[in-house]
Design an enzyme around this catalytic site. Structure first.
Site, PDB file in Angstrom:
ATOM      1  N   ARG A  35     -26.238   8.488  71.962  1.00  0.00           N
ATOM      2  CA  ARG A  35     -27.059   8.146  70.790  1.00  0.00           C
ATOM      3  C   ARG A  35     -28.176   7.162  71.130  1.00  0.00           C
ATOM      4  NH1 ARG A  35     -24.126   8.897  65.742  1.00  0.00           N
ATOM      5  NH2 ARG A  35     -23.329  10.998  65.977  1.00  0.00           N
ATOM      6  N   ARG A  39     -30.886   4.874  65.093  1.00  0.00           N
ATOM      7  CA  ARG A  39     -31.316   3.895  64.076  1.00  0.00           C
ATOM      8  C   ARG A  39     -31.397   2.445  64.527  1.00  0.00           C
ATOM      9  NH1 ARG A  39     -27.174   6.037  59.732  1.00  0.00           N
ATOM     10  NH2 ARG A  39     -26.132   6.241  61.738  1.00  0.00           N
ATOM     11  N   ARG A  48     -38.406   8.615  61.582  1.00  0.00           N
ATOM     12  CA  ARG A  48     -37.502   9.300  60.648  1.00  0.00           C
ATOM     13  C   ARG A  48     -38.072   9.240  59.228  1.00  0.00           C
ATOM     14  NH1 ARG A  48     -32.962   7.601  57.710  1.00  0.00           N
ATOM     15  NH2 ARG A  48     -31.137   8.970  57.763  1.00  0.00           N
ATOM     16  N   ASP A  86     -28.132  17.625  67.045  1.00  0.00           N
ATOM     17  CA  ASP A  86     -26.808  17.228  66.584  1.00  0.00           C
ATOM     18  C   ASP A  86     -25.809  18.316  66.934  1.00  0.00           C
ATOM     19  OD1 ASP A  86     -25.691  14.903  64.795  1.00  0.00           O
ATOM     20  OD2 ASP A  86     -24.572  16.711  64.294  1.00  0.00           O
ATOM     21  N   TYR A 163     -14.983  19.704  61.763  1.00  0.00           N
ATOM     22  CA  TYR A 163     -16.002  19.549  60.715  1.00  0.00           C
ATOM     23  C   TYR A 163     -16.058  20.790  59.821  1.00  0.00           C
ATOM     24  CZ  TYR A 163     -17.855  15.273  62.741  1.00  0.00           C
ATOM     25  OH  TYR A 163     -18.000  13.974  63.186  1.00  0.00           O
TER      26      TYR A 163
END
Ligand code: CP3
Length: 363
Positions: A35, A39, A48, A86, A163
């Site tokens: 990652r 953020r 973003r 992703d 998921y």
């Protein structure tokens, strides 16, 4: 088979990462971070905002390229880039309807809640449905201009299945585990479809130009000891074998089961070039189990990066000391960097790795 990936590692301005995956000598221990584009970086938050949302970032090649390069521009000591995308693009391409709720993570509009939905599940047209990912790979490779290698990735069949059945992250896996024990036939149907889809997906990423691939088995560690190999590891092995059969033996393959430190011996036997370690495993112990022919990647607790330069320095040195002399260690975090990480702490980690690790290398 491979059209644009015959590139010798020597053509990279910095090939430390690829050399380490092949157990070749380097001057220092290479590093990248799970990652690494995200953020914690103000420039990521800014892009973003301009893109609209996280999925808009992934689906637009220019934005995906911009954010992939942001950590490399800020930190020249990073030795690899990772495709900005992703793992959940696959279930999205299967029609499950991926969306993100601010602060709650990923969700699916149409999770696999019953037998009917599972019987209808099929391998998507990967080239067409995930074309935006391969377009991003081509654009990122061009922008990188052989600065460092580019890592492509996918989720493992099991992690994707969690998921797809749970419909979201952050659960205790009761829906998928109930299905696993009550209807193993349904789970193996999902896992087989995921395995074929992941193989195709990674093959297309390689054709588009990625230099190594990583399979994220983020939830393999949730499986019972008796179920890990049969429901996660074996499917990763099929993917690796199939990629090799397709002609991609030379593309290094990394596997990472979070919470999987107790299964290192089995992991070392599936043909992967490298194994990712989370922070719960001692890297010295791991090295003794996997032997010299497999590279280890890890394994700093990402929470350390929330602390002080002194604590970071000593934790980084501890991992490098524990690994000791030798060429087969790629430094990384034990999981993704948290959004609360002060960017200057990353610099401190990178400086320490570079200066302290040279003593462990011959060249
Ligand atoms: O490592 C990188 O820099 C490359 C990009 C990347 C992302 N996700 C970007 C992302 C990679 C390799 C992933 C993999 C991924 N995605 C995994 C496997 C690795 C792991 O963390 O175990 C998993 C389980 C996912 C699923 C996923 N995507 C979750 C659980 C979340 C929400 C978590 C969070 O941090 O909010 C995402 C969203 C996501 N994927 C973000 C990023 C940068 C945050 C999106 C944003 O709000 O901007």
């Amino acid at each position: 088979m491979i059209n644009n990936n015959q590139t010798m590692t020597t053509e990279f301005q910095n090939d430390t990462f690829l050399r380490t995956l092949k157990q070749q000598p380097t001057a220092y221990t290479p590093v990248w971070m799970m990652r690494q584009a995200g953020r914690y970086l103000p420039e990521y938050r800014n892009t973003r905002k301009n893109a609209g949302s996280f999925l808009d970032l992934c689906k637009n090649a220019d934005f995906a390229t911009e954010v992939t390069l942001q950590p490399l521009d800020r930190y020249p000591k990073l030795d690899a880039a990772i495709l900005f995308s992703d793992i959940l693009t696959i279930p999205d391409a299967m029609g499950l309807g991926l969306y993100f709720v601010e602060g709650e993570g990923p969700k699916f509009e149409r999770p696999l809640k019953d037998e009917k939905a599972i019987q209808k599940l099929d391998i998507p047209n990967v080239e067409e449905k995930l074309d935006y990912v391969f377009g991003a790979v081509r654009s990122i490779k061009k922008a990188l201009n052989q600065r460092v290698p580019l890592i492509g990735f996918s989720g493992s069949p099991w992690t994707l299945a969690t998921y797809m059945v749970e419909g979201q992250g952050g659960t205790d896996f009761l829906s998928i585990k109930k299905m696993l024990y009550a209807r193993p036939d349904l789970i193996s149907h999902i896992l087989k479809i995921n395995t074929e889809t992941v193989t195709k997906y990674l093959a297309c990423q390689i054709e588009a130009g990625v230099d190594a691939v990583m399979i994220f088995d983020s939830w393999g560690g949730a499986l019972a000891h008796s179920e890990y190999e049969s429901h996660s590891l074996n499917y990763m092995q099929v993917i690796i074998s199939n990629l090799n059969l397709l002609g991609y033996e030379e593309i290094p393959k990394i596997i990472f089961t979070k919470g999987g430190g107790q299964w290192l011996n089995a992991q070392s036997k599936i043909g992967a070039n490298a194994i990712g370690l989370d922070w719960q495993t001692n890297i010295h112990h791991a090295r003794k189990i996997v032997g010299q022919d497999i590279t280890l990647q890890g394994n700093l607790d990402p929470a350390i990066l929330l602390s002080s330069p002194e604590a970071i320095e000593s934790a980084v040195k501890k991992i490098l000391d524990d690994y000791g002399y030798g060429e087969s260690h790629i430094f990384n975090l034990g999981h993704g960097i948290t959004q609360f990480t002060p960017p200057e702490n990353v610099q401190c980690m990178l400086d320490t790795i570079r200066s302290y690790s040279t003593q462990f290398h011959k060249s």
